[in-house]
Design a protein around this motif. Structure first.
Motif, mmCIF file in Angstrom:
data_model
loop_
_atom_site.group_PDB
_atom_site.id
_atom_site.type_symbol
_atom_site.label_atom_id
_atom_site.label_comp_id
_atom_site.label_asym_id
_atom_site.label_seq_id
_atom_site.Cartn_x
_atom_site.Cartn_y
_atom_site.Cartn_z
ATOM 1 N N PRO A 100 18.429 49.668 50.789
ATOM 2 C CA PRO A 100 17.349 49.796 51.749
ATOM 3 C C PRO A 100 17.138 48.517 52.516
ATOM 4 C CG PRO A 100 16.492 49.466 49.558
ATOM 5 C CD PRO A 100 17.979 49.555 49.428
ATOM 6 N N VAL A 101 16.721 48.619 53.772
ATOM 7 C CA VAL A 101 16.416 47.433 54.544
ATOM 8 C C VAL A 101 15.230 47.678 55.452
ATOM 9 C CG1 VAL A 101 18.727 46.462 54.542
ATOM 10 C CG2 VAL A 101 18.096 48.138 56.249
ATOM 11 N N ALA A 102 14.631 46.588 55.886
ATOM 12 C CA ALA A 102 13.467 46.706 56.743
ATOM 13 C C ALA A 102 13.832 46.521 58.188
ATOM 14 C CB ALA A 102 12.445 45.639 56.338
ATOM 15 N N ALA A 103 12.925 46.841 59.090
ATOM 16 C CA ALA A 103 13.124 46.595 60.506
ATOM 17 C C ALA A 103 13.064 45.121 60.772
ATOM 18 C CB ALA A 103 12.015 47.296 61.309
ATOM 19 N N CYS A 104 13.594 44.727 61.943
ATOM 20 C CA CYS A 104 13.672 43.313 62.236
ATOM 21 C C CYS A 104 12.326 42.612 62.180
ATOM 22 C CB CYS A 104 14.309 43.077 63.593
ATOM 23 S SG CYS A 104 14.652 44.480 64.612
ATOM 24 N N SER A 105 11.290 43.269 62.657
ATOM 25 C CA SER A 105 10.001 42.599 62.696
ATOM 26 C C SER A 105 9.410 42.364 61.319
ATOM 27 C CB SER A 105 9.029 43.424 63.540
ATOM 28 O OG SER A 105 8.937 44.730 63.028
ATOM 29 N N SER A 106 9.922 43.056 60.304
ATOM 30 C CA SER A 106 9.374 42.859 58.971
ATOM 31 C C SER A 106 10.358 42.197 58.033
ATOM 32 C CB SER A 106 8.945 44.214 58.379
ATOM 33 O OG SER A 106 10.071 45.070 58.254
ATOM 34 N N ASP A 107 11.402 41.579 58.595
ATOM 35 C CA ASP A 107 12.405 40.930 57.761
ATOM 36 C C ASP A 107 11.782 39.808 56.954
ATOM 37 O OD1 ASP A 107 14.243 42.538 58.899
ATOM 38 O OD2 ASP A 107 14.982 41.024 60.320
ATOM 39 N N LYS A 108 12.208 39.694 55.710
ATOM 40 C CA LYS A 108 11.825 38.585 54.864
ATOM 41 C C LYS A 108 13.064 37.931 54.311
ATOM 42 C CE LYS A 108 7.433 40.655 53.399
ATOM 43 N NZ LYS A 108 6.634 41.080 52.244
ATOM 44 N N PRO A 109 13.112 36.615 54.228
ATOM 45 C CA PRO A 109 14.290 35.950 53.671
ATOM 46 C C PRO A 109 14.573 36.461 52.274
ATOM 47 C CG PRO A 109 12.842 34.368 54.739
ATOM 48 C CD PRO A 109 12.076 35.663 54.655
ATOM 49 N N ALA A 110 15.853 36.542 51.952
ATOM 50 C CA ALA A 110 16.232 37.065 50.647
ATOM 51 C C ALA A 110 16.503 35.968 49.654
ATOM 52 C CB ALA A 110 17.482 37.917 50.794
ATOM 53 N N PRO A 111 15.717 35.869 48.596
ATOM 54 C CA PRO A 111 15.988 34.890 47.554
ATOM 55 C C PRO A 111 16.897 35.469 46.492
ATOM 56 C CG PRO A 111 13.898 35.952 47.140
ATOM 57 C CD PRO A 111 14.425 36.542 48.421
ATOM 58 N N GLY A 112 17.505 36.613 46.738
ATOM 59 C CA GLY A 112 18.302 37.316 45.735
ATOM 60 C C GLY A 112 19.486 36.512 45.249
ATOM 61 N N ALA A 113 19.984 36.867 44.077
ATOM 62 C CA ALA A 113 21.112 36.157 43.488
ATOM 63 C C ALA A 113 22.395 36.485 44.230
ATOM 64 C CB ALA A 113 21.242 36.537 42.018
ATOM 65 N N ALA A 114 23.382 35.566 44.035
ATOM 66 C CA ALA A 114 24.639 35.744 44.737
ATOM 67 C C ALA A 114 25.366 37.024 44.281
ATOM 68 C CB ALA A 114 25.547 34.541 44.482
ATOM 69 N N PRO A 115 25.255 37.456 44.555
ATOM 70 C CA PRO A 115 25.848 38.649 44.049
ATOM 71 C C PRO A 115 27.421 38.702 44.183
ATOM 72 C CG PRO A 115 24.794 38.915 46.247
ATOM 73 C CD PRO A 115 24.540 37.556 45.746
ATOM 74 N N SER A 137 12.071 43.356 50.345
ATOM 75 C CA SER A 137 12.104 43.062 48.919
ATOM 76 C C SER A 137 12.765 44.160 48.093
ATOM 77 C CB SER A 137 10.678 42.828 48.411
ATOM 78 O OG SER A 137 9.860 43.960 48.669
ATOM 79 N N LYS A 138 12.644 45.417 48.488
ATOM 80 C CA LYS A 138 13.246 46.515 47.737
ATOM 81 C C LYS A 138 14.767 46.452 47.705
ATOM 82 C CE LYS A 138 9.506 49.831 48.505
ATOM 83 N NZ LYS A 138 9.146 51.150 49.084
ATOM 84 N N MET A 139 15.337 45.701 48.633
ATOM 85 C CA MET A 139 16.792 45.608 48.714
ATOM 86 C C MET A 139 17.362 44.507 47.828
ATOM 87 S SD MET A 139 19.106 45.178 52.166
ATOM 88 C CE MET A 139 20.870 44.909 52.097
ATOM 89 N N LEU A 140 16.524 43.605 47.397
ATOM 90 C CA LEU A 140 16.996 42.435 46.658
ATOM 91 C C LEU A 140 17.822 42.762 45.419
ATOM 92 C CD1 LEU A 140 13.914 40.079 46.977
ATOM 93 C CD2 LEU A 140 16.038 40.057 48.310
ATOM 94 N N PRO A 141 17.439 43.706 44.584
ATOM 95 C CA PRO A 141 18.260 44.015 43.404
ATOM 96 C C PRO A 141 19.657 44.503 43.766
ATOM 97 C CG PRO A 141 16.059 44.933 43.155
ATOM 98 C CD PRO A 141 16.185 44.491 44.582
ATOM 99 N N PHE A 142 19.754 45.232 44.879
ATOM 100 C CA PHE A 142 21.051 45.730 45.310
ATOM 101 C C PHE A 142 21.917 44.613 45.882
ATOM 102 C CE2 PHE A 142 18.035 49.214 45.590
ATOM 103 C CZ PHE A 142 18.676 50.189 44.835
#
Length: 338
Positions: free
Chosen positions: A19-34, A141-146
């Protein structure tokens, strides 16, 4: 003398939906390197040396792969760095707009951008390259685990801030650019370029129709590819305007692939309640390959997420591309806004 063999490539996707958000609601991803009948394919080894699997051009030194998500609305033009890309994907995003993913290996741009946020279809594209470096400016944020599980090295602006900078004369969020070499420096083990299903060589002896221009539409975007006999390139325009490069000149490519896919809504949406599209690249479908001033009907097939896409002629032979940069437009016969 050893007979030449075809360069083939698979377009594999990720095994997860993101899942991803629209550009206006983008948040930097602190997710692990995957090959086609009565044609001569380009050999993997030529008198001049080996050729690059992404472009079919002479290339002795195979380098790591860098994927960068790039803004594609008028507010983000002109883009910088696309001329150095080996492959450029056009993907539908929210509200029927499009965004680009540029794949670099044979050339790494000094500067590239504007860099924007990741989308669901991205992680169905990058795994075909093994585990490439992936640069983007954020996800919801919902995309971070993926993201953490994806087959990529995360070199986004949160994990690699030193590679990013704000370009003077542009407004946020369309002013975020990155240094290509610095992006790769944070992913020293990124996979090197390999076969991804593309074949390069002479065009099919039959089946091509002369075309001066071809237009592809999405719900809120329109691309036109005009053939230039002088440059032997398809000149690219978007929404009725020439798509100019920040480096100078018009964006262009010797091969353009219009891959017709099914686009549906995912379970995720942005804060405007616009659903994030999901491009389905598994199965079989039709395609149009533009090269040498002609349009060729082609078929594409992809068995599963672990295998890539093969492009063949209507006779079932490999559909050769013209050597050089390739644009792949992931489009639908009847564009819809999910």
């Amino acid at each position: 003398m050893r007979a030449p063999r075809m360069i083939t490539v698979t377009l594999a996707g990720a095994a997860v939906l993101l899942p991803v958000a629209a550009c206006s609601s983008d948040k930097p991803a602190p997710g692990a390197a995957p090959q086609a009948t009565a044609t001569t394919p380009v050999a993997e080894e030529t008198p001049q040396g080996k050729t690059h699997p992404f472009t079919g051009l002479p290339n002795e030194n195979v380098k790591p792969v860098l994927a960068v998500k790039i803004e594609n609305t008028a507010a983000g033009k002109p883009q910088l760095g696309l001329k150095s890309a080996d492959i450029v994907y056009i993907e539908q995003v929210e509200a029927g707009l499009t965004r680009l993913m540029a794949i670099f290996s044979s050339k790494i741009p000094a500067k590239v951008g504007p860099v924007r946020s990741a989308r669901i279809s991205d992680l169905h594209i990058v795994p075909q390259f093994g585990k490439p470096a992936f640069a983007y400016s954020g996800v919801q944020s919902k995309m971070l685990p993926f993201m953490a599980k994806a087959s990529l090295y995360d070199v986004g602006d949160t994990r690699n801030p030193g590679a990013f900078f704000r370009q003077p004369g542009r407004v946020a969020p369309y002013n975020l650019f990155a240094n290509g070499k610095q992006l790769l420096s944070k992913a020293p083990e990124a996979s090197k370029a390999k076969d991804i299903g593309f074949t390069f060589g002479d065009p099919p002896a039959q089946g091509g129709v002369d075309k001066k221009s071809w237009t592809v539409r999405w719900p809120a975007a329109r691309f036109t590819f005009d053939w230039s006999p002088a440059k032997k390139q398809w000149l690219i325009s978007q929404d009725g305007k020439k798509d100019m490069a920040a480096e100078g000149g018009q964006q262009s490519a010797p091969t353009v692939v219009i891959q017709y896919v099914q686009t549906v809504r995912s379970q995720f949406h942005d804060f405007h309640q616009s659903y994030t599209p999901l491009v389905k690249s598994i199965g079989k479908g039709k395609a149009i390959v533009l090269r040498d001033g002609k349009a060729y009907k082609a078929n594409w097939e992809r068995a599963d997420e672990e295998h890539g896409t093969t492009f063949t002629t209507e006779d079932g032979e490999p559909m050769n591309f013209a050597p050089g940069q390739v644009w792949v437009a992931l489009a639908s016969r009847k564009p819809v806004t999910p």
